[in-house]
Design a protein around this motif. Structure first.
Motif, PDB file in Angstrom:
ATOM      1  N   TYR A 144      52.434  48.804  41.184  1.00 59.58           N
ATOM      2  CA  TYR A 144      51.088  49.349  41.024  1.00 59.58           C
ATOM      3  C   TYR A 144      50.155  48.415  40.266  1.00 59.58           C
ATOM      4  CZ  TYR A 144      51.754  53.948  43.122  1.00 59.58           C
ATOM      5  OH  TYR A 144      51.947  54.970  44.020  1.00 59.58           O
ATOM      6  N   SER A 145      50.708  47.479  39.488  1.00 61.87           N
ATOM      7  CA  SER A 145      49.847  46.530  38.771  1.00 61.87           C
ATOM      8  C   SER A 145      49.101  45.613  39.722  1.00 61.87           C
ATOM      9  CB  SER A 145      50.689  45.680  37.819  1.00 61.87           C
ATOM     10  OG  SER A 145      51.408  44.666  38.521  1.00 61.87           O
ATOM     11  N   GLY A 146      49.705  45.349  40.900  1.00 58.59           N
ATOM     12  CA  GLY A 146      49.068  44.474  41.877  1.00 58.59           C
ATOM     13  C   GLY A 146      49.080  43.013  41.514  1.00 58.59           C
ATOM     14  N   ARG A 147      49.794  42.648  40.448  1.00 59.70           N
ATOM     15  CA  ARG A 147      49.702  41.263  39.961  1.00 59.70           C
ATOM     16  C   ARG A 147      50.149  40.245  41.013  1.00 59.70           C
ATOM     17  NH1 ARG A 147      53.866  43.401  36.532  1.00 59.70           N
ATOM     18  NH2 ARG A 147      52.267  43.617  34.931  1.00 59.70           N
ATOM     19  N   ASP A 152      42.831  43.667  38.152  1.00 62.08           N
ATOM     20  CA  ASP A 152      42.256  45.013  38.224  1.00 62.08           C
ATOM     21  C   ASP A 152      41.902  45.382  39.665  1.00 62.08           C
ATOM     22  OD1 ASP A 152      42.514  45.535  35.543  1.00 62.08           O
ATOM     23  OD2 ASP A 152      40.428  45.054  35.046  1.00 62.08           O
ATOM     24  N   ASP A 153      41.309  44.421  40.397  1.00 61.85           N
ATOM     25  CA  ASP A 153      40.998  44.668  41.806  1.00 61.85           C
ATOM     26  C   ASP A 153      42.277  44.956  42.590  1.00 61.85           C
ATOM     27  OD1 ASP A 153      38.225  44.211  41.549  1.00 61.85           O
ATOM     28  OD2 ASP A 153      38.490  42.052  41.795  1.00 61.85           O
ATOM     29  N   ALA A 172      58.548  44.632  48.199  1.00 63.08           N
ATOM     30  CA  ALA A 172      58.147  45.973  47.774  1.00 63.08           C
ATOM     31  C   ALA A 172      56.917  46.480  48.507  1.00 63.08           C
ATOM     32  CB  ALA A 172      57.898  45.985  46.272  1.00 63.08           C
ATOM     33  N   GLN A 173      56.028  45.584  48.985  1.00 59.00           N
ATOM     34  CA  GLN A 173      54.816  46.044  49.644  1.00 59.00           C
ATOM     35  C   GLN A 173      55.151  46.818  50.913  1.00 59.00           C
ATOM     36  OE1 GLN A 173      52.227  45.690  47.884  1.00 59.00           O
ATOM     37  NE2 GLN A 173      50.495  46.185  49.198  1.00 59.00           N
ATOM     38  N   ALA A 225      46.950  39.429  43.018  1.00 53.48           N
ATOM     39  CA  ALA A 225      45.768  38.937  42.302  1.00 53.48           C
ATOM     40  C   ALA A 225      45.618  37.437  42.518  1.00 53.48           C
ATOM     41  CB  ALA A 225      45.895  39.247  40.818  1.00 53.48           C
ATOM     42  N   GLY A 226      44.385  37.016  42.817  1.00 53.78           N
ATOM     43  CA  GLY A 226      44.116  35.613  43.064  1.00 53.78           C
ATOM     44  C   GLY A 226      44.452  35.169  44.462  1.00 53.78           C
ATOM     45  N   VAL A 227      45.051  36.049  45.251  1.00 51.95           N
ATOM     46  CA  VAL A 227      45.391  35.746  46.645  1.00 51.95           C
ATOM     47  C   VAL A 227      44.521  36.598  47.567  1.00 51.95           C
ATOM     48  CG1 VAL A 227      47.222  35.635  48.376  1.00 51.95           C
ATOM     49  CG2 VAL A 227      47.756  35.190  45.971  1.00 51.95           C
ATOM     50  N   TRP A 228      44.718  37.914  47.480  1.00 53.14           N
ATOM     51  CA  TRP A 228      43.916  38.834  48.285  1.00 53.14           C
ATOM     52  C   TRP A 228      42.753  39.431  47.501  1.00 53.14           C
ATOM     53  CZ3 TRP A 228      43.894  39.021  53.293  1.00 53.14           C
ATOM     54  CH2 TRP A 228      45.030  38.625  54.008  1.00 53.14           C
TER      55      TRP A 228
END
Length: 263
Positions: free
Chosen positions: A101-104, A115-116, A85-86, A107-110
């Motif tokens: 859009y959640s970006g989950r 939230d970031d 999807a990216q 998260a923890g990778v990039w």
């Protein structure tokens, strides 16, 4: 979700690509093939492009772009040809749902937190989904996209600043860009497609790892009319002695003679 509009398909007039690319080579000596990108509302329109290749494997969008810029291929894709999807989201071929859009997934990778990661996703320039079903890239020299929505040129920082100076020669305005970091294709072809504005990016990790972008390359995406404007500006600058490659003056030399001629 940030509202974004699509600003492609402006009429920049008929372009003689052989002459345009010869002029570009004279002023910048570009080493990587200048290419075009075009979005299509139907797969059939994309598939009708002469001598178009369709991928047999799953790729990133960076790889597809580099098949044109590094191998001089004409390549067409749908969202199903892209790895996730990216890549789909930037081109309006998928993604852009609540999960994306959640970006989950980042998260923890990039990014440290979800939230970031979500803030990053919302900051990206993406073509809205629903209008386009396919995309193609091709060397500008082929003329097969007739015309492309945007042109893309990889260049060194020295070449890039001369190209930007050419854009600013006539009708000067300050050019502002952002940097989303990873997924920097949103800063180049994503931004150019959605705003119609010339867009310079620092190609990201994925573009360099999967797309073969060189360590010293930047990328500009711009409409054909803006490319012509930049070339005309660079030719005017060259007549004033301001051309690429930029000759070193010498760090211990009295600067007054050189500055007096240029400023």
């Amino acid at each position: 979700m940030t509202e974004q509009t699509v600003s492609i398909r402006r009429d920049d007039g008929s372009i003689d690509w052989a002459d345009t690319l010869a002029r570009l080579d004279r002023v910048l000596r570009i080493r990587t093939t200048p290419i075009g990108m075009k979005l299509f509302e139907t797969v059939e329109e994309m598939a009708a492009i002469p001598r178009i290749r369709r991928p047999e494997a799953i790729h990133t969008a960076d790889q597809i772009v580099s098949m044109a810029s590094r191998l001089s291929w004409t390549v067409g894709i749908t969202g199903d040809d892209l790895v996730g999807a990216q890549c789909q989201a930037v081109l309006g071929l998928g993604g852009q749902d609540d999960d994306w859009y959640s970006g989950r997934h980042m998260a923890g990778v990039w990014f440290e937190t979800e939230d970031d990661a979500s803030t990053h996703q919302h900051a990206m320039h993406v073509v809205p989904t629903g209008q386009y079903a396919a995309m193609a890239v091709s060397p500008l020299s082929t003329g097969r996209l007739d015309p492309p929505d945007i042109c893309m040129i990889y260049a060194t920082p020295g070449q890039m600043i001369i190209l930007v100076n050419g854009l600013q020669w006539s009708g000067y305005r300050k050019l502002d860009w952002g940097c989303v970091g990873e997924s920097a294709c949103a800063d180049s072809w994503g931004r150019a497609l959605t705003t119609g504005e010339p867009s310079v990016s620092i190609p990201c990790y994925a573009e360099r790892r999967y797309g073969g972008v060189m360590d010293d390359e930047l990328l500009i995406a711009l409409r054909p009319g803006h490319l012509l404007q930049a070339i005309e500006g660079m030719e005017a600058l060259a007549r004033n002695g301001l051309r690429y490659p930029i000759p070193p003056y010498g760090i211990q030399t009295d600067a007054r003679a050189g500055l007096g001629a240029s400023y």
